[in-house]
Design an enzyme around this catalytic site. Sequence first.
Site, PDB file in Angstrom:
ATOM      1  N   CYS A 128       0.961  -1.135   0.087  1.00  0.00           N
ATOM      2  CA  CYS A 128      -0.039  -0.002  -0.172  1.00  0.00           C
ATOM      3  C   CYS A 128       0.752   1.356   0.093  1.00  0.00           C
ATOM      4  CB  CYS A 128      -1.029  -0.137   1.229  1.00  0.00           C
ATOM      5  SG  CYS A 128      -2.052   1.358   1.210  1.00  0.00           S
ATOM      6  N   CYS A 129       2.038   1.300   0.832  1.00  0.00           N
ATOM      7  CA  CYS A 129       2.803   2.349   1.049  1.00  0.00           C
ATOM      8  C   CYS A 129       3.679   2.638  -0.577  1.00  0.00           C
ATOM      9  CB  CYS A 129       3.837   2.240   2.096  1.00  0.00           C
ATOM     10  SG  CYS A 129       3.178   2.465   3.694  1.00  0.00           S
ATOM     11  N   CYS A 210      -1.175   8.766   7.100  1.00  0.00           N
ATOM     12  CA  CYS A 210      -2.390   8.455   6.558  1.00  0.00           C
ATOM     13  C   CYS A 210      -3.298   8.123   7.729  1.00  0.00           C
ATOM     14  CB  CYS A 210      -2.307   7.153   5.846  1.00  0.00           C
ATOM     15  SG  CYS A 210      -1.318   7.331   4.155  1.00  0.00           S
ATOM     16  N   CYS A 213      -3.398   4.795   9.408  1.00  0.00           N
ATOM     17  CA  CYS A 213      -2.086   4.167   9.999  1.00  0.00           C
ATOM     18  C   CYS A 213      -1.516   5.129  10.915  1.00  0.00           C
ATOM     19  CB  CYS A 213      -1.337   4.022   8.667  1.00  0.00           C
ATOM     20  SG  CYS A 213      -1.798   2.617   7.853  1.00  0.00           S
ATOM     21  N   CYS A 238       8.145   3.783   6.203  1.00  0.00           N
ATOM     22  CA  CYS A 238       7.284   3.415   4.854  1.00  0.00           C
ATOM     23  C   CYS A 238       8.152   3.099   3.844  1.00  0.00           C
ATOM     24  CB  CYS A 238       6.273   4.439   4.775  1.00  0.00           C
ATOM     25  SG  CYS A 238       7.080   6.214   4.650  1.00  0.00           S
TER      26      CYS A 238
HETATM   27  S1  SF4 Z   1       0.509   4.705   5.304  1.00  0.00           S
HETATM   28 FE1  SF4 Z   1      -1.241   3.207   5.514  1.00  0.00          FE
HETATM   29  S2  SF4 Z   1      -2.731   4.018   4.260  1.00  0.00           S
HETATM   30 FE2  SF4 Z   1      -0.726   5.278   3.958  1.00  0.00          FE
HETATM   31  S3  SF4 Z   1       0.051   4.378   1.976  1.00  0.00           S
HETATM   32 FE3  SF4 Z   1       0.952   3.526   3.946  1.00  0.00          FE
HETATM   33  S4  SF4 Z   1      -0.094   1.526   4.332  1.00  0.00           S
HETATM   34 FE4  SF4 Z   1      -1.429   2.828   2.864  1.00  0.00          FE
END
Ligand code: SF4
Length: 253
Positions: A128-129, A210, A213, A238
């Site tokens: 996701c990151c 985010c 998170c 991340c």
């Molecule tokens: S911080 Fe969380 S929502 Fe944002 S990109 Fe990374 S995993 Fe995805």
Amino acid sequence: MSAIDLNARPSADFNAKLAETAAVLQQAARDYAATTAGGVSRVTQASSLGAEDVVLSHLINALQLDIGIFVLDTGMLHAETLALLAQLQATSRAPVTVYTPVQESVVQFVAQEGVDAMYKSIALRKSCCHIRKMEPLARALAGKDAWITGLRREQSGARAEVPLLDTTDAARVKINPLANWTWGDVWHFIAIHHVAYNPLHDQFFPSIGCAPCTRAVSAGEDFRAGRWWWEDEAAKECGLHAKQTSLIERTPA
Ligand code: SF4
């Protein structure tokens, strides 16, 4: 009680640190100035609109430096962060560029893994990151020889060695003008210069990412305890500030 009331306690040598930070930013603007008439600067500030980042953007604007600012809008930011972004765009002398993820990648990932994939495994969280942060970051940094971040040594054990100038990445220099600042220094600067900041800081969010998170922290918890709190401490980056040579290689690991 606001974040300013709670935290604005400058170090005894705050003025020296501020002078150092201003000098680092001015030197960066000179070192990475555009190489052609009408060209763009080869250094840029990465802003997540956190407390450190608003300090740096304020200094870039106050010093009238030819340094642009970019923000990664992951599509998962808090409403408060988006409101601050709009305010920055409306008031900043320096250009503010927003990078968003490739929508097809986001739609496909969410369809396959679910909107809450980040909680299911570290691998999915990093995927996701990668889609929402790392790929847009690569676009933001393309053509840049240096970037400016708000990293501070005090933020976490993983950041305890952060240098003012990090040259370990062959692709570009990472400049950390606040490396020596304390949290108290950051809030002192915000207070005395009336810098607009994310109101989530007033709700005990020291580090803001985010929405899914990030959570508030309790008294005595580590600075970054509210980020990816369900993971082990060692996994809590991340990828933006991981220590690898290649931007893409450092991503999902
Ligand atoms: S911080 Fe969380 S929502 Fe944002 S990109 Fe990374 S995993 Fe995805």
